[in-house]
Enzyme design. Structure first.
Site, PDB file in Angstrom:
ATOM      1  N   CYS A 139      -8.533  -9.188   0.814  1.00 53.64           N
ATOM      2  CA  CYS A 139      -7.687  -7.991   1.689  1.00 53.64           C
ATOM      3  C   CYS A 139      -5.946  -8.257   0.879  1.00 53.64           C
ATOM      4  O   CYS A 139      -5.806  -9.681   1.206  1.00 53.64           O
ATOM      5  CB  CYS A 139      -7.280  -8.046   3.160  1.00 53.64           C
ATOM      6  SG  CYS A 139      -5.772  -6.887   3.488  1.00 53.64           S
ATOM      7  N   CYS A 195      -3.536  -9.762   3.286  1.00 49.00           N
ATOM      8  CA  CYS A 195      -4.094 -11.271   4.743  1.00 49.00           C
ATOM      9  C   CYS A 195      -3.168 -12.531   4.004  1.00 49.00           C
ATOM     10  O   CYS A 195      -3.147 -12.421   2.926  1.00 49.00           O
ATOM     11  CB  CYS A 195      -5.301 -11.004   4.722  1.00 49.00           C
ATOM     12  SG  CYS A 195      -6.376  -9.770   5.845  1.00 49.00           S
ATOM     13  N   HIS A 213      -5.515  -9.051  10.389  1.00 51.61           N
ATOM     14  CA  HIS A 213      -6.364  -7.744   9.138  1.00 51.61           C
ATOM     15  C   HIS A 213      -6.519  -6.247  10.899  1.00 51.61           C
ATOM     16  O   HIS A 213      -7.167  -5.513   9.643  1.00 51.61           O
ATOM     17  CB  HIS A 213      -7.948  -8.088   8.675  1.00 51.61           C
ATOM     18  CG  HIS A 213      -7.901  -6.728   7.347  1.00 51.61           C
ATOM     19  ND1 HIS A 213      -7.652  -7.056   6.535  1.00 51.61           N
ATOM     20  CD2 HIS A 213      -9.067  -5.839   7.742  1.00 51.61           C
ATOM     21  CE1 HIS A 213      -7.299  -5.997   5.851  1.00 51.61           C
ATOM     22  NE2 HIS A 213      -9.127  -5.072   6.583  1.00 51.61           N
ATOM     23  N   ASN A 263       1.825   5.403   6.769  1.00 56.75           N
ATOM     24  CA  ASN A 263       0.592   6.006   6.382  1.00 56.75           C
ATOM     25  C   ASN A 263      -0.727   4.813   6.968  1.00 56.75           C
ATOM     26  O   ASN A 263      -1.315   4.100   6.931  1.00 56.75           O
ATOM     27  CB  ASN A 263       0.100   6.081   5.513  1.00 56.75           C
ATOM     28  CG  ASN A 263       1.816   7.545   4.454  1.00 56.75           C
ATOM     29  OD1 ASN A 263       1.611   7.702   6.033  1.00 56.75           O
ATOM     30  ND2 ASN A 263       1.315   6.684   3.826  1.00 56.75           N
ATOM     31  N   SER A 272      -4.149   3.038   1.284  1.00 55.27           N
ATOM     32  CA  SER A 272      -4.886   2.496   0.505  1.00 55.27           C
ATOM     33  C   SER A 272      -5.711   1.125   1.136  1.00 55.27           C
ATOM     34  O   SER A 272      -6.500   0.169   0.577  1.00 55.27           O
ATOM     35  CB  SER A 272      -4.198   1.446  -0.650  1.00 55.27           C
ATOM     36  OG  SER A 272      -2.633   1.052  -0.644  1.00 55.27           O
ATOM     37  N   HIS A 296      -5.107  -2.917   6.579  1.00 54.59           N
ATOM     38  CA  HIS A 296      -4.452  -4.010   6.758  1.00 54.59           C
ATOM     39  C   HIS A 296      -3.482  -3.376   7.418  1.00 54.59           C
ATOM     40  O   HIS A 296      -2.828  -2.589   6.682  1.00 54.59           O
ATOM     41  CB  HIS A 296      -4.156  -4.977   5.644  1.00 54.59           C
ATOM     42  CG  HIS A 296      -3.633  -6.310   6.902  1.00 54.59           C
ATOM     43  ND1 HIS A 296      -4.263  -7.172   6.728  1.00 54.59           N
ATOM     44  CD2 HIS A 296      -2.042  -6.536   7.286  1.00 54.59           C
ATOM     45  CE1 HIS A 296      -3.368  -8.960   7.401  1.00 54.59           C
ATOM     46  NE2 HIS A 296      -2.087  -7.937   7.537  1.00 54.59           N
ATOM     47  N   HIS A 330       0.166  -2.036   8.317  1.00 52.30           N
ATOM     48  CA  HIS A 330       1.360  -2.339   7.181  1.00 52.30           C
ATOM     49  C   HIS A 330       2.306  -1.063   7.892  1.00 52.30           C
ATOM     50  O   HIS A 330       1.223   0.486   8.015  1.00 52.30           O
ATOM     51  CB  HIS A 330       1.468  -3.234   6.117  1.00 52.30           C
ATOM     52  CG  HIS A 330       0.477  -2.228   4.977  1.00 52.30           C
ATOM     53  ND1 HIS A 330      -0.766  -1.495   5.465  1.00 52.30           N
ATOM     54  CD2 HIS A 330       1.253  -1.495   4.408  1.00 52.30           C
ATOM     55  CE1 HIS A 330      -0.807  -0.390   4.009  1.00 52.30           C
ATOM     56  NE2 HIS A 330      -0.001  -0.201   3.813  1.00 52.30           N
ATOM     57  N   GLN A 334       5.661   0.868   4.993  1.00 51.53           N
ATOM     58  CA  GLN A 334       6.137   0.700   4.386  1.00 51.53           C
ATOM     59  C   GLN A 334       7.981   1.163   4.530  1.00 51.53           C
ATOM     60  O   GLN A 334       8.315   1.726   5.323  1.00 51.53           O
ATOM     61  CB  GLN A 334       5.990   1.600   3.077  1.00 51.53           C
ATOM     62  CG  GLN A 334       4.574   1.346   2.925  1.00 51.53           C
ATOM     63  CD  GLN A 334       3.895   2.389   1.255  1.00 51.53           C
ATOM     64  OE1 GLN A 334       4.997   2.236   0.361  1.00 51.53           O
ATOM     65  NE2 GLN A 334       2.927   3.278   1.452  1.00 51.53           N
TER      66      GLN A 334
END
Length: 356
Positions: free
Chosen positions: A52, A55, A115, A155, A163, A166, A168, A170
Site C-alpha cells: 500500500c 501505509c 490500513h 471517496n 484507488s 487505506h 483517506h 482528499q
C-alpha cells in the site's frame, strides 16, 4: 378521484440549495430487479499492507517515502488534478469555444496509520484528530490569495472509484469556485438578503419540527435525509449553529462532529452489513472573495447502494439526459437509517462468536 400523496405518486421536489428539481417515483419500488449485481469484497483488510502506497514507511507511486506516521497524515497528491504552477491563460474562439487555466493544489489526508480502519471503525477521539488535520489544511490552503475554494471530500470503496482502500480523504484547493458551489452560494445569498436568515438554518428548523427525515442528532449537529435527496440513502450533516466554515467550530462542536460522523457511518455499514461506499464532502464558504455571511456549513453523503450490498443505483438514461430520479422516498430512507444500531455489525458478530 384519489388524492395526491407524496408516498404514492410521482412528483418533483426542489433542491433549495441548487434550484434544481428531482423526480420521485415511489411506485417503482414494486418493480422486479433483474439488473446488475456488484461483486462484494468481504475479505478483511490487514492492519498494515506492504504493497500500500499510503501505509507508514512505504513508498508512494511518485517515489516519495511516507514517514512512520502514528497520527493522521497529509501530503501533496503525487498525481493531483490541479497544479500550483499552471500558467495563467485562456483560449476562446468565435464566442463558442471557451477555455481558461486553473491552478491549485491537491492534498491527501490519511485517517490513521491503520490500513483497515475506516471512519466507523475509528474511535471518536481519532476522528477528532482527522477533523483537526482537515482544519489545519483548510487554513493553510486558504492562506494563499490565489485560492478561491477548498473542497474536503472522501471517496470510500472501489465502487466509488477509490484507488486505494487505506482510509483517506482528499482536499482540492482551486483558483476558481466550482459550479456546484456557485449554485449553493447564489441560492443561500438570495435567501439571506431577503430574510436576513440562513437558508439551511431555516430549513433545519422546519425539519426538526416535522421529524420526518431526521436520522440522528446531537447537541450541535443534525443528520437528515434532504427533502430533495437524489441518491437512495443520501444524507446531509448540518451544524445547528450558523457558521460559514469549519474554522469557526468550537472544541465542543468539533467533538460533536466527530461523534455524529462515527454514528452516521456506523449506521451506513449496518444497513447492508458491508463497508458502505459513498462520496462525502464538506460544503463551506468560498475563500479570498469577501465575506459570505449567507453560507451555512454542511456535509453531503452520497452513497450509491440501493437494495443491498450488491445492488447500486445507476445515474443513466433520463437522469443523465433530463432530470435526477429516485424510487424510494427520502422519508422511507430516513426511517430505515433511523432504525439501525450504532454498534458496528462486525463488533456484534464478534461478541456473538465469543459468547458461544
Amino acid at each position: 378521484m384519489q388524492a395526491f400523496q407524496l408516498e404514492e405518486h410521482p412528483h418533483q421536489r426542489l433542491n433549495i440549495l441548487t434550484g434544481e428539481w428531482v423526480l420521485v417515483s415511489p411506485h417503482r419500488t414494486k418493480r422486479p430487479w433483474n439488473g446488475k449485481v456488484e461483486k462484494v469484497d468481504s475479505d478483511p483488510l490487514p492492519a498494515y499492507d506492504a504493497t500500500c502506497y499510503l501505509c507508514p514507511g512505504n513508498s508512494r507511486m511518485g517515489g516519495e517515502l511516507n514517514p512512520e506516521y502514528t497520527e493522521p497524515f497529509a501530503f501533496t497528491n503525487d498525481f493531483g488534478a490541479l497544479m500550483a504552477d499552471t500558467p495563467a491563460g485562456a483560449d476562446q474562439a468565435d464566442q463558442l469555444l471557451h477555455a481558461r487555466s486553473v491552478k491549485g493544489i491537491c492534498r491527501v489526508v490519511c485517517f490513521s496509520p491503520r490500513h483497515d480502519l475506516t471512519m466507523p471503525l475509528l474511535e471518536v477521539a481519532d476522528i477528532r484528530k482527522v477533523i483537526g488535520l482537515w482544519e489545519t489544511e483548510f487554513r493553510s490552503l486558504a492562506a494563499d490569495p490565489d485560492i478561491k475554494y477548498v473542497q474536503v471530500f472522501e471517496n470510500k470503496g472501489d465502487i466509488m472509484g477509490c484507488s486505494n482502500p487505506h482510509p483517506h480523504s482528499q482536499i482540492w484547493a482551486a483558483s476558481d469556485v466550482p459550479a456546484e458551489l456557485m449554485k449553493e452560494t447564489s441560492h443561500q445569498k438570495k435567501y439571506y438578503e431577503t430574510t436576513g436568515k440562513s437558508l439551511l438554518g431555516s430549513y433545519l428548523a422546519l425539519e426538526l419540527d416535522k421529524q420526518e427525515r431526521i436520522v440522528i442528532e446531537n447537541e450541535h449537529f443534525v443528520v437528515l435525509v434532504p427533502f430533495w435527496a437524489v441518491w437512495p440513502f443520501e444524507t446531509m450533516v448540518v451544524s445547528k449553529r450558523h457558521v460559514t466554515d469549519m474554522t469557526h467550530f468550537s472544541e465542543v462542536e468539533k467533538m460533536a462532529l466527530s461523534d455524529i460522523l462515527k454514528r452516521l457511518t456506523t449506521r451506513y455499514d449496518n444497513l447492508f452489513e458491508t463497508s458502505f461506499p459513498y462520496s462525502a464532502g464538506m460544503h463551506q464558504a468560498p475563500v479570498n472573495s469577501g465575506a459570505h455571511p449567507e453560507w451555512h456549513w454542511h456535509m453531503h453523503f452520497y452513497p450509491p447502494l440501493l437494495r443491498s450490498a450488491s445492488v447500486k443505483k445507476f445515474m443513466v438514461g433520463y437522469e443523465l439526459l433530463a432530470s435526477p430520479q429516485r424510487d424510494i422516498t427520502p422519508e422511507w430512507a430516513a426511517k430505515k437509517l433511523q432504525s439501525l444500531s450504532e454498534v458496528h455489525y462486525s463488533t456484534e458478530k464478534l461478541e456473538s462468536v465469543e459468547k458461544r
